[in-house]
Enzyme design. Structure first.
Site, PDB file in Angstrom:
ATOM      1  N   ASP A 142       0.831  -1.216   0.000  1.00  0.00           N
ATOM      2  CA  ASP A 142       0.000   0.000   0.000  1.00  0.00           C
ATOM      3  C   ASP A 142       0.860   1.258   0.000  1.00  0.00           C
ATOM      4  O   ASP A 142       1.976   1.261   0.524  1.00  0.00           O
ATOM      5  CB  ASP A 142      -0.917  -0.024   1.243  1.00  0.00           C
ATOM      6  CG  ASP A 142      -2.073   0.956   1.113  1.00  0.00           C
ATOM      7  OD1 ASP A 142      -2.396   1.363  -0.025  1.00  0.00           O
ATOM      8  OD2 ASP A 142      -2.653   1.320   2.153  1.00  0.00           O
ATOM      9  N   HIS A 159       2.646   3.704  -9.024  1.00  0.00           N
ATOM     10  CA  HIS A 159       2.425   2.286  -9.328  1.00  0.00           C
ATOM     11  C   HIS A 159       3.615   1.696 -10.087  1.00  0.00           C
ATOM     12  O   HIS A 159       3.993   0.549  -9.874  1.00  0.00           O
ATOM     13  CB  HIS A 159       1.126   2.111 -10.128  1.00  0.00           C
ATOM     14  CG  HIS A 159      -0.100   2.496  -9.355  1.00  0.00           C
ATOM     15  ND1 HIS A 159      -0.345   2.054  -8.078  1.00  0.00           N
ATOM     16  CD2 HIS A 159      -1.143   3.314  -9.667  1.00  0.00           C
ATOM     17  CE1 HIS A 159      -1.494   2.572  -7.642  1.00  0.00           C
ATOM     18  NE2 HIS A 159      -1.990   3.345  -8.584  1.00  0.00           N
ATOM     19  N   LEU A 162      10.530 -20.739  -4.985  1.00  0.00           N
ATOM     20  CA  LEU A 162       9.602 -19.798  -4.330  1.00  0.00           C
ATOM     21  C   LEU A 162       8.303 -19.788  -5.118  1.00  0.00           C
ATOM     22  O   LEU A 162       8.321 -19.715  -6.346  1.00  0.00           O
ATOM     23  CB  LEU A 162      10.231 -18.382  -4.352  1.00  0.00           C
ATOM     24  CG  LEU A 162       9.305 -17.203  -4.056  1.00  0.00           C
ATOM     25  CD1 LEU A 162       8.884 -17.195  -2.585  1.00  0.00           C
ATOM     26  CD2 LEU A 162       9.997 -15.867  -4.397  1.00  0.00           C
TER      27      LEU A 162
HETATM   28  C1  IPE Z   1      -5.339  -2.672  -0.358  1.00  0.00           C
HETATM   29  O1  IPE Z   1      -5.022  -1.350  -0.518  1.00  0.00           O
HETATM   30  C2  IPE Z   1      -5.378  -3.360  -1.697  1.00  0.00           C
HETATM   31  C3  IPE Z   1      -4.090  -3.562  -2.333  1.00  0.00           C
HETATM   32  C4  IPE Z   1      -2.929  -3.309  -1.804  1.00  0.00           C
HETATM   33  C5  IPE Z   1      -4.154  -4.117  -3.657  1.00  0.00           C
HETATM   34  P1  IPE Z   1      -6.147  -0.235  -0.668  1.00  0.00           P
HETATM   35  O2  IPE Z   1      -5.441   1.058  -0.801  1.00  0.00           O
HETATM   36  O3  IPE Z   1      -7.080  -0.599  -1.743  1.00  0.00           O
HETATM   37  O4  IPE Z   1      -6.922  -0.349   0.726  1.00  0.00           O
HETATM   38  P2  IPE Z   1      -7.679   0.743   1.571  1.00  0.00           P
HETATM   39  O5  IPE Z   1      -8.629   1.438   0.639  1.00  0.00           O
HETATM   40  O6  IPE Z   1      -6.648   1.687   2.113  1.00  0.00           O
HETATM   41  O7  IPE Z   1      -8.343  -0.026   2.662  1.00  0.00           O
HETATM   42  C1  IPE Z   2      -1.323   0.341  -3.447  1.00  0.00           C
HETATM   43  O1  IPE Z   2      -1.166   1.720  -3.438  1.00  0.00           O
HETATM   44  C2  IPE Z   2      -1.560  -0.217  -4.819  1.00  0.00           C
HETATM   45  C3  IPE Z   2      -2.943  -0.666  -5.052  1.00  0.00           C
HETATM   46  C4  IPE Z   2      -3.929  -0.634  -4.211  1.00  0.00           C
HETATM   47  C5  IPE Z   2      -3.221  -1.210  -6.361  1.00  0.00           C
HETATM   48  P1  IPE Z   2      -2.405   2.708  -3.457  1.00  0.00           P
HETATM   49  O2  IPE Z   2      -2.759   2.980  -4.879  1.00  0.00           O
HETATM   50  O3  IPE Z   2      -3.511   2.196  -2.622  1.00  0.00           O
HETATM   51  O4  IPE Z   2      -1.753   4.005  -2.819  1.00  0.00           O
HETATM   52  P2  IPE Z   2      -2.386   4.925  -1.709  1.00  0.00           P
HETATM   53  O5  IPE Z   2      -2.817   4.042  -0.584  1.00  0.00           O
HETATM   54  O6  IPE Z   2      -3.529   5.640  -2.343  1.00  0.00           O
HETATM   55  O7  IPE Z   2      -1.277   5.839  -1.312  1.00  0.00           O
HETATM   56 MG    MG Z   3      -4.020   2.398  -0.668  1.00  0.00          MG
END
Ligand code: IPE
Ligand code: IPE
Ligand code: MG
Length: 242
Positions: free
Chosen positions: A22, A39, A133
């Site tokens: 995240d 990303h 792995l």
């Molecule tokens: C969780 O992250 C999903 C992934 C890492 C793919 P999100 O950014 O979607 O989760 P929330 O919205 O903070 O709970």
């Molecule tokens: C995690 O980073 C990647 C996915 C959920 C696909 P985020 O896109 O959720 O990044 P934040 O949490 O908004 O910073």
């Molecule tokens: Mg996120």
């Protein structure tokens, strides 16, 4: 210190590490860049993480790459994520195949764009016999949909008279999940400081050790994984006992 030397200081390596990757968006925003750039950097961190797992002798790595809820994001971002996934598989499968990584995926994969499904299928089949792995990508995944899918299949078997309801126990139920062939995660890492599960592996994390760090996913390094394992080693897993 090289990771291999650090490994010698680590007494128990978790068999299965699961990661909620995240913070890509925040990482980009902090730099005044578009979320897509976050990303892209996040995908590089995935490669580093896979390599560190190989060096540390971790058997299973499950990466939360896209949740069923992530479809709610703007179409442009969803397209970027799907494009990056394909690019990751296209550019990295050969390397993973050579290095003994077996790629697997969990989630409602049949709802992914067809090109994504094809790339995924290709990565899974070309690496199927690898043993070093197992890297499991959770894509269009959520714990609740996984449980619902399992319950639907179970209910069909019950309705068809193939399964007596009394025979349903935790072990049998687990065998209906996407993760049927995997051990439960020993360690769950979440980056970006959020203290929540966000619908990840709800059934499987019942006794998983959790490790949350404030660092954003694109900054996650080998050292962070080593630190997580170090912390894991300091935990006492009791499973409800004394
Ligand atoms: C969780 O992250 C999903 C992934 C890492 C793919 P999100 O950014 O979607 O989760 P929330 O919205 O903070 O709970
Ligand atoms: C995690 O980073 C990647 C996915 C959920 C696909 P985020 O896109 O959720 O990044 P934040 O949490 O908004 O910073
Ligand atoms: Mg996120």
């Amino acid at each position: 210190m090289p990771v291999v030397d650090q490994l010698n200081m680590v007494s128990k390596t978790p068999r299965h590490v699961a990661v909620i990757m995240d913070g890509n968006g925040r990482w980009a925003r902090q730099r005044g860049w578009p979320r897509s750039r976050g990303h892209l950097e996040g995908a590089k961190a995935v490669r580093e993480c896979v390599e560190a797992c190989l060096e540390l002798g971790i058997e299973y790595l499950t990466l939360y790459a896209f949740s069923t809820e992530n479809w709610q994001r703007p179409k442009e971002e969803v397209d970027t994520l799907m494009g990056l996934l394909q690019r990751f598989l296209r550019d990295y499968t050969r390397d993973m195949a050579k290095r003994g990584v077996r790629v697997q995926a969990i989630g409602r994969l049949n709802e992914l764009p067809p090109e994504c499904q094809d790339q995924l299928e290709h990565a899974i089949t070309t690496t199927a016999n690898n043993k070093q792995l197992t890297a499991i990508l959770a894509i269009n995944y959520s714990g609740r949909t996984e449980i619902i899918d399992a319950v639907q299949r179970l209910a069909k078997d019950v309705a068809a008279g193939k399964l007596p309801p009394d025979s349903i126990d935790a072990e049998l139920f687990s065998s209906f999940l996407y993760t049927r062939d995997l051990p439960d995660p020993d360690l769950l890492i979440r980056t970006s400081g959020e203290m929540r599960i966000s619908n990840f592996l709800l059934w499987q994390v019942s006794y998983t050790e959790m490790y949350v760090i404030p660092k954003l996913w694109p900054d996650f390094s080998r050292q962070d994984l080593v630190d997580a394992i170090d912390e894991y080693n300091r935990r006492q897993r009791r499973y409800g006992g004394v």
